[in-house]
Scaffold this motif. Sequence first.
Motif, PDB file in Angstrom:
ATOM      1  N   PHE A 113       0.831  -1.204   0.000  1.00 17.84           N
ATOM      2  CA  PHE A 113       0.000   0.000   0.000  1.00 17.84           C
ATOM      3  C   PHE A 113       0.868   1.258   0.000  1.00 17.84           C
ATOM      4  N   ARG A 114       0.654   2.090  -1.000  1.00 18.91           N
ATOM      5  CA  ARG A 114       1.375   3.367  -1.039  1.00 18.91           C
ATOM      6  C   ARG A 114       0.428   4.436  -1.545  1.00 18.91           C
ATOM      7  N   HIS A 115       0.416   5.562  -0.841  1.00 16.19           N
ATOM      8  CA  HIS A 115      -0.469   6.648  -1.227  1.00 16.19           C
ATOM      9  C   HIS A 115       0.197   7.459  -2.329  1.00 16.19           C
ATOM     10  N   GLU A 116       0.083   6.947  -3.570  1.00 18.90           N
ATOM     11  CA  GLU A 116       0.681   7.607  -4.730  1.00 18.90           C
ATOM     12  C   GLU A 116      -0.434   8.143  -5.605  1.00 18.90           C
ATOM     13  N   ARG A 117      -0.057   8.921  -6.631  1.00 15.49           N
ATOM     14  CA  ARG A 117      -1.063   9.380  -7.579  1.00 15.49           C
ATOM     15  C   ARG A 117      -1.375   8.220  -8.523  1.00 15.49           C
ATOM     16  N   GLY A 121      -0.106   1.407 -14.034  1.00 17.56           N
ATOM     17  CA  GLY A 121       1.114   0.835 -13.459  1.00 17.56           C
ATOM     18  C   GLY A 121       1.486   1.396 -12.100  1.00 17.56           C
ATOM     19  N   ARG A 122       0.641   2.261 -11.569  1.00 15.09           N
ATOM     20  CA  ARG A 122       0.924   2.850 -10.249  1.00 15.09           C
ATOM     21  C   ARG A 122      -0.393   2.929  -9.474  1.00 15.09           C
ATOM     22  N   TYR A 123      -0.498   2.148  -8.443  1.00 16.96           N
ATOM     23  CA  TYR A 123      -1.756   2.048  -7.702  1.00 16.96           C
ATOM     24  C   TYR A 123      -1.505   2.244  -6.220  1.00 16.96           C
ATOM     25  N   GLN A 125      -3.178   0.309  -3.822  1.00 20.83           N
ATOM     26  CA  GLN A 125      -2.929  -1.068  -3.416  1.00 20.83           C
ATOM     27  C   GLN A 125      -2.388  -1.769  -4.656  1.00 20.83           C
ATOM     28  N   PHE A 126      -1.211  -2.314  -4.555  1.00 26.88           N
ATOM     29  CA  PHE A 126      -0.646  -3.085  -5.666  1.00 26.88           C
ATOM     30  C   PHE A 126      -0.056  -4.354  -5.079  1.00 26.88           C
ATOM     31  N   HIS A 127       0.494  -5.191  -5.916  1.00 23.26           N
ATOM     32  CA  HIS A 127       0.941  -6.495  -5.427  1.00 23.26           C
ATOM     33  C   HIS A 127       2.386  -6.763  -5.805  1.00 23.26           C
ATOM     34  N   GLN A 128       3.072  -7.310  -4.866  1.00 21.70           N
ATOM     35  CA  GLN A 128       4.460  -7.685  -5.135  1.00 21.70           C
ATOM     36  C   GLN A 128       4.674  -9.168  -4.885  1.00 21.70           C
ATOM     37  N   ILE A 129       5.612  -9.697  -5.650  1.00 22.62           N
ATOM     38  CA  ILE A 129       6.174 -11.008  -5.351  1.00 22.62           C
ATOM     39  C   ILE A 129       7.635 -10.728  -5.058  1.00 22.62           C
ATOM     40  N   SER A 210      15.532  10.903  -8.307  1.00 21.42           N
ATOM     41  CA  SER A 210      14.456  11.819  -8.713  1.00 21.42           C
ATOM     42  C   SER A 210      13.875  11.446 -10.067  1.00 21.42           C
ATOM     43  N   LYS A 211      12.549  11.556 -10.168  1.00 22.92           N
ATOM     44  CA  LYS A 211      11.907  11.269 -11.448  1.00 22.92           C
ATOM     45  C   LYS A 211      11.547  12.561 -12.171  1.00 22.92           C
ATOM     46  N   ASN A 212      11.951  13.699 -11.621  1.00 24.20           N
ATOM     47  CA  ASN A 212      11.645  14.995 -12.221  1.00 24.20           C
ATOM     48  C   ASN A 212      12.485  15.200 -13.492  1.00 24.20           C
ATOM     49  N   VAL A 258      19.869   3.989  -7.519  1.00 26.48           N
ATOM     50  CA  VAL A 258      20.149   3.972  -6.078  1.00 26.48           C
ATOM     51  C   VAL A 258      19.013   3.337  -5.281  1.00 26.48           C
ATOM     52  N   ARG A 259      17.867   3.083  -5.929  1.00 28.51           N
ATOM     53  CA  ARG A 259      16.697   2.488  -5.284  1.00 28.51           C
ATOM     54  C   ARG A 259      16.059   3.452  -4.277  1.00 28.51           C
ATOM     55  N   GLY A 260      14.800   3.182  -3.959  1.00 28.56           N
ATOM     56  CA  GLY A 260      14.020   4.146  -3.181  1.00 28.56           C
ATOM     57  C   GLY A 260      14.132   4.052  -1.665  1.00 28.56           C
ATOM     58  N   MET A 261      14.765   3.018  -1.152  1.00 28.39           N
ATOM     59  CA  MET A 261      14.881   2.892   0.301  1.00 28.39           C
ATOM     60  C   MET A 261      16.336   3.032   0.712  1.00 28.39           C
ATOM     61  N   ASP A 262      16.535   3.448   1.970  1.00 27.28           N
ATOM     62  CA  ASP A 262      17.898   3.682   2.445  1.00 27.28           C
ATOM     63  C   ASP A 262      18.626   2.411   2.835  1.00 27.28           C
ATOM     64  N   GLY A 280       8.159   1.754 -15.992  1.00 20.97           N
ATOM     65  CA  GLY A 280       8.844   0.662 -16.682  1.00 20.97           C
ATOM     66  C   GLY A 280       9.658  -0.269 -15.801  1.00 20.97           C
ATOM     67  N   THR A 281       9.779   0.044 -14.503  1.00 16.18           N
ATOM     68  CA  THR A 281      10.548  -0.855 -13.642  1.00 16.18           C
ATOM     69  C   THR A 281       9.639  -1.984 -13.176  1.00 16.18           C
ATOM     70  N   VAL A 282       9.958  -3.201 -13.592  1.00 22.02           N
ATOM     71  CA  VAL A 282       9.094  -4.311 -13.212  1.00 22.02           C
ATOM     72  C   VAL A 282       9.598  -5.024 -11.962  1.00 22.02           C
ATOM     73  N   CYS A 283      10.888  -4.868 -11.673  1.00 24.13           N
ATOM     74  CA  CYS A 283      11.455  -5.592 -10.530  1.00 24.13           C
ATOM     75  C   CYS A 283      12.676  -4.838 -10.031  1.00 24.13           C
ATOM     76  N   GLY A 284      12.838  -4.769  -8.726  1.00 23.67           N
ATOM     77  CA  GLY A 284      14.003  -4.082  -8.189  1.00 23.67           C
ATOM     78  C   GLY A 284      14.476  -4.764  -6.915  1.00 23.67           C
ATOM     79  N   TRP A 305      14.831  -9.161  -3.829  1.00 24.54           N
ATOM     80  CA  TRP A 305      14.161  -8.331  -4.833  1.00 24.54           C
ATOM     81  C   TRP A 305      12.655  -8.434  -4.689  1.00 24.54           C
ATOM     82  N   ALA A 306      11.977  -7.467  -5.322  1.00 25.20           N
ATOM     83  CA  ALA A 306      10.516  -7.533  -5.381  1.00 25.20           C
ATOM     84  C   ALA A 306      10.085  -7.134  -6.782  1.00 25.20           C
ATOM     85  N   LEU A 307       9.100  -7.844  -7.303  1.00 21.86           N
ATOM     86  CA  LEU A 307       8.563  -7.463  -8.614  1.00 21.86           C
ATOM     87  C   LEU A 307       7.135  -6.968  -8.438  1.00 21.86           C
TER      88      LEU A 307
END
Length: 435
Positions: A113-117, A121-123, A125-129, A210-212, A258-262, A280-284, A305-307
């Motif tokens: 669960f992430r409160h994104e816009r 491809g961006r929800y 509630q989404f699902h990861q494996i 940054s995605k800007n 660099v990925r999104g987590m520290d 476009g990132t399917v797995c990281g 990893w998580a996809l």
Amino acid sequence: MADKLTAVKGMNDLLPADSHAWEWLEGLVRDLMRRHGYRNIRTPIVEPTALFVRGLGEVTDIVEKEMYSFEDRLNGDSLTLRPEATAGVVRATVEHNLLYEGGKRMYYMGPMFRHERPQKGRYRQFHQIGAEALGFAGAEVDAELILMAHRLWQELGLTDVRLEINSLGQPAERAQHRAALIAHFEAHADALDEDARRRLHSNPLRILDSKNPAMQSVVESAPKLIDHLGAASRSHFEAVRAILEANGVTDRISARLVRGMDYYNLTVFEFITDRLGSQGTVCGGGRYDYLIEQVGGKPAPAVGWALGVERVLELAREAGLWPEAPAPDVYAIVPDANPLPQVMSLLQHLRGAGVAVQMHAAQGEGMGSMKSQFKKADASGARYALVFGEQEIRNGQVAIKALRDGQGAQRLADISRWAEWAPSLRATRAGVEPA
Ligand code: ATP
Ligand code: MG
């Protein structure tokens, strides 16, 4: 009528028309994990908020703006719907002392669960494996995980997925790079957006993520972490890449990755496709050797990893790899309700013998005409209709009528001898054969 209630924005229902594709992916993953020695772990969807703040890092997109956090009204605890599962897996590993007898390889599937816009491809509630290997320090496990994901793309039939890889080194190397990074961004302060300016001193590495689009050039020209790596980090990185190369897996070094987590260090990687637009990132994934101690465990290395399930399946759909919807082997046509007890005990025997049976059921008064039942049988995709006519039943028989191959052909079978003819009704299509 009362107002219709609708789902929460950005949270999707998975309907029967599509769920078989999810089951297809999940089935492939389960088998893949089995072949690599990874065991399933299931952790709660809700965790203490502190786990994510501590684990992911305070100055990250997720913790700063994407978490669904709330107070448990009954005791005042601060809780959060998990935005990712690595932190929970690590918490469970520490809590249950899973590493006491050595490393553990685990995988999970489930909602995040992430409160994104919300957008394609961006929800919210989404699902990861995901797959996690805890307690292993060597480059071979980084490579094993990358190869495992690569094999999954192959087994799904996906071809347009490329691997980007980088090394984030160790904390001391990062500290060195950090100083260079701050100097670079300070010199280009006018090119920074608000997020970047705020993070300049608290977490400058995040600016690279940054995605800007307006910041792309200042980010591209930033000092590269990989140039600050010492010998040990460098050789770990090269060891991973040598194994990938020996397996015919091509990678591309991306200094910006660099990925999104520290929590990451050393190897980080993403699998990316150009076929899904900007999502476009399917797995990281990557190595996170310091997370276990940060969550209160005895220090131990780890990598995972998580996809994103929605993105992987969207890519499969784009590529025309959507699996066929499942159909029953047999549709049971029952013109009259009287023999239902006898009919249904035969159907149970057939199911016990591995035949997929869908029975016609009344949707109003009576069982419905033969014509409408045959229509339903056709629509179900079944290969055979079992017709329980009055005359046949009286003779202890049932008519088996072909609906697809050899359409129209019909034979009579003795109900009491079901064990002899049941196997001939079972599907033999690849992947449909009962296990
Ligand atoms: P992105 O850069 O697209 O925001 P991320 O770096 O935040 O992704 P991770 O936290 O690495 O993503 O999660 C792993 C994978 O989960 C992503 O590669 C993506 O496929 C998927 N994912 C992440 N966030 C979402 C979301 N909001 N909706 C759907 N899938 C997502
Ligand atoms: Mg994100």
